[in-house]
Write an enzyme that holds these catalytic residues in place. Sequence first.
Site, mmCIF file in Angstrom:
data_model
loop_
_atom_site.group_PDB
_atom_site.id
_atom_site.type_symbol
_atom_site.label_atom_id
_atom_site.label_comp_id
_atom_site.label_asym_id
_atom_site.label_seq_id
_atom_site.Cartn_x
_atom_site.Cartn_y
_atom_site.Cartn_z
ATOM 1 N N ILE A 130 0.856 -1.187 0.000
ATOM 2 C CA ILE A 130 0.000 0.000 0.000
ATOM 3 C C ILE A 130 0.893 1.238 0.000
ATOM 4 C CG2 ILE A 130 -1.658 1.331 1.366
ATOM 5 C CD1 ILE A 130 -2.971 -1.389 2.049
ATOM 6 N N GLU A 171 0.638 -7.609 12.027
ATOM 7 C CA GLU A 171 1.141 -8.704 12.852
ATOM 8 C C GLU A 171 1.184 -8.236 14.297
ATOM 9 O OE1 GLU A 171 5.388 -9.516 12.547
ATOM 10 O OE2 GLU A 171 5.599 -7.766 11.267
ATOM 11 N N LYS A 203 13.036 0.427 11.081
ATOM 12 C CA LYS A 203 12.576 1.664 11.700
ATOM 13 C C LYS A 203 13.762 2.547 12.072
ATOM 14 C CE LYS A 203 8.667 -0.868 13.529
ATOM 15 N NZ LYS A 203 8.146 -1.599 14.703
ATOM 16 N N VAL A 263 11.989 -2.572 20.488
ATOM 17 C CA VAL A 263 13.063 -1.583 20.556
ATOM 18 C C VAL A 263 12.494 -0.227 20.990
ATOM 19 C CG1 VAL A 263 14.828 -0.364 19.222
ATOM 20 C CG2 VAL A 263 14.366 -2.778 18.762
ATOM 21 N N ARG A 278 6.500 -9.647 22.262
ATOM 22 C CA ARG A 278 7.752 -9.404 22.996
ATOM 23 C C ARG A 278 7.837 -7.909 23.307
ATOM 24 N NH1 ARG A 278 10.228 -6.637 18.815
ATOM 25 N NH2 ARG A 278 9.879 -7.503 16.760
#
Lengths: 444, 151
Positions: free
Chosen positions: A201, A286, A234, A293, A290
Site C-alpha cells: 500500500i 502482525e 525503523k 526496541v 515481545r
Amino acid sequence: MIRRLFIANRGEIALRIIRTARAMGLVSVLGVSEADRHSLPALSADEVVVIGPAPSAQSYLDVGAVVAAARAGRADAVHPGYGFLSENAAFAQAVAAAGMIFVGPDLASLTAMGDKLMARTVGIAAGLPVVPGGEAADKAAARAQAAHTGYPLLLKAVSGGGGRGMKRVDAPDQLDAQIDMAMAEAQAAFGDPRVYVERFIARGRHVEVQVLGDGHEAIHLGTRDCSIQRRFQKLVEEAPAPAIPADKRAAIEVAAVNLARHLQYRGAGTVEFLVDAETFDFYFLEMNARIQVEHPVTEAITGVDLIEQQILIAGGARLSLRQGDIRPLGHAIEVRINAEDWRADFRPSPGRVTRAAWPVGPGIRIDTHIASGGEVPPYYDSLIGKLIVAAPTRAQAVALLARALDHLTIEGVDTTRDLHRAIVADPRFVTGGVDTRFFEGLAR
Amino acid sequence: MSTPDLPLSPEDVAEIAAILDGTAYQRLDVTTARFRLRVARDGDGFTQEWTFGEDAAPAATVEAVATADTGPGVRAPLPGTFYRAPAPGAPPFVEPGATVGPDTVVGIIETMKLMNPVHAGAHGTIAEVLVDNATMVAKGTVLMRLDDTAP
C-alpha cells in the site's frame, strides 16, 4: 516467584532489563557470547554466564546453549529481550521444560503470532481487517502468489520481524532476484527461508499499539508511529501517533485490545497496523509478542515501566493497571543510533568506539551499552543506542530532539546521527504524520 | 568480570548536569578504579561521557585471512562473513575465468545480519578465488585476484 532473572540478550536491551531487575530486587544473570564478555551489560549484571562463541548461531540463537547457560546460572526465569529467540516457540518450550519461567506470552500466543500467516488467520478470527496476500515456500509459489496479489508487492520472512528479509518488488522481472535475497536473509536471520507475498500500500503509515494482558484482562498503552523507515528498518518512532483523528485512533486501539483478548494474551505485546495516510483505514499486520526496541516512547508518555510489567505478569500477577489508569501525557520521540555509514548506503560500521559523548538533561533518556572504548562487534545488529526525548507537546519534543542531537558525539565508528539531524530538520517531519515514503523524499 | 552495581543511574547523571547548570563550572570529572564519568557543558546543553576499566580488552576480534597483498584484486568492502553464492547450495556468483565489470556482483559479505554485495570494482577476469566460502574476513582483505590485462 522470580528471584534470579536470566537475560538471554545483549546490547542496550540487556542493560535496560538489568536496570529494572535491579530496581525490583532481582539478581540479574546475563548470558553473553565470547565477543560480549567485556561489554557494559556484562560489567553491570550481577552474574555472567558465557553461552558460546561469538557468532549468534552458536550463542544467542542456540536454544540448547542458552537454556544450559540459564540453568548454570540457577535462574528461575528467562527474559529474551527482542530479536534473537524472543519469539521462538521452541525456545519458550525448552525454557519451561527446564523448569524456568519464560518472560513472554504463553506458547499458544507465540505460536499464533510467530508466523505471519497464522497471525493473519487469527487476526481475521478476532475481527480485524487485513491486507491482501499469501505465503510462498519457494520461487514457483512466490511467482504464482505474486501474479494473484499484484504489483507493487512486499516479500517478508514468514518467521521474521523487524524488517529483516523484507523486500519491495515493483515489477515481475525483479521478482526472481529479490526472492533469492529475501530467502537468504530470512534463512540467515531466522533459520527459516519461507517468504510471504503481500500487496504494497503506497501511502501507508506504520502505527502500532502497545498492549498488556494477564490472560484475563487486556489494556492498551496508546499508539506509536514508526513510519520513518528505510527498507522496513525503523529509524524514528514516536508516541502517540501524530495527526490521526481521535475516533480513528480509538478504533485502532480497540482493535488491538480485541486481539489481545481473543488470544487471552499474557505479557507485553505490540499490535502493528498499516494505516492509510489519507483515509485512516487500517489493516492488521502482525503482533510482536515481545518487548520492542521502541518501547521507551510509550514509557515516556505513560510512566509505566514495561519491562517491570512483563516480569510481574510472568511471575503470575494479575494486571494492577486498569485502562483508566493509563493517561498518556505529552509527546515522546526515539531515534536509533546505528553503527552505519548512512551516506554509503547504510554500510555497517563495526569497530571500537574511541569516544562516546551522549546528551544528558531534562526530557532526555539514553538507552545504550556503548561507552568510550566500547566495542561494536561485526556479528550482531548495528544498534548502539537510542536517544529518547519527551516534552509536553510534539513541537517541543522535536525542538528538544534537534538540540540533543547536537550534543551527541560518537567517534571511531560511523553512525546515523547526521541522518537524524536531516530528518529533524525536514519540514514534513516537523509538521508530523508522514507516511512510509518519507525516507525516499529526504533531502541529503 | 561483573561488578555489584552500575556506578550511577541515569537519574543521578541528570541531577549532576542540573547541579552543574546552576554553577559557572564547565565540567565535572569523576574517576574511580572502575570508571570515569565526565559531565560537560556543551553550548546550550550537557553531555555525559563514560569510560570503563582499562582491562576491558577489545572484545571482538576479526581473524584476517593472510593473503598476498599484490596486484589488482577484489577486496572486502567491510568486515564480515564472505559467501561465494547467493544461497546455500546455489552455484557461486563467479568462478575463475569469469569476465567481470566494475558492477558485477562476485560475492556477498554478511555483516550485522545484512547481506552486502561485493562488486568486482574493475573490468577484468577472475584469476583466482583466495578466500574459502563462509570465512570471516577483515575489511580490505583481498578476496579474489583479478586479471585486468585481458583485452
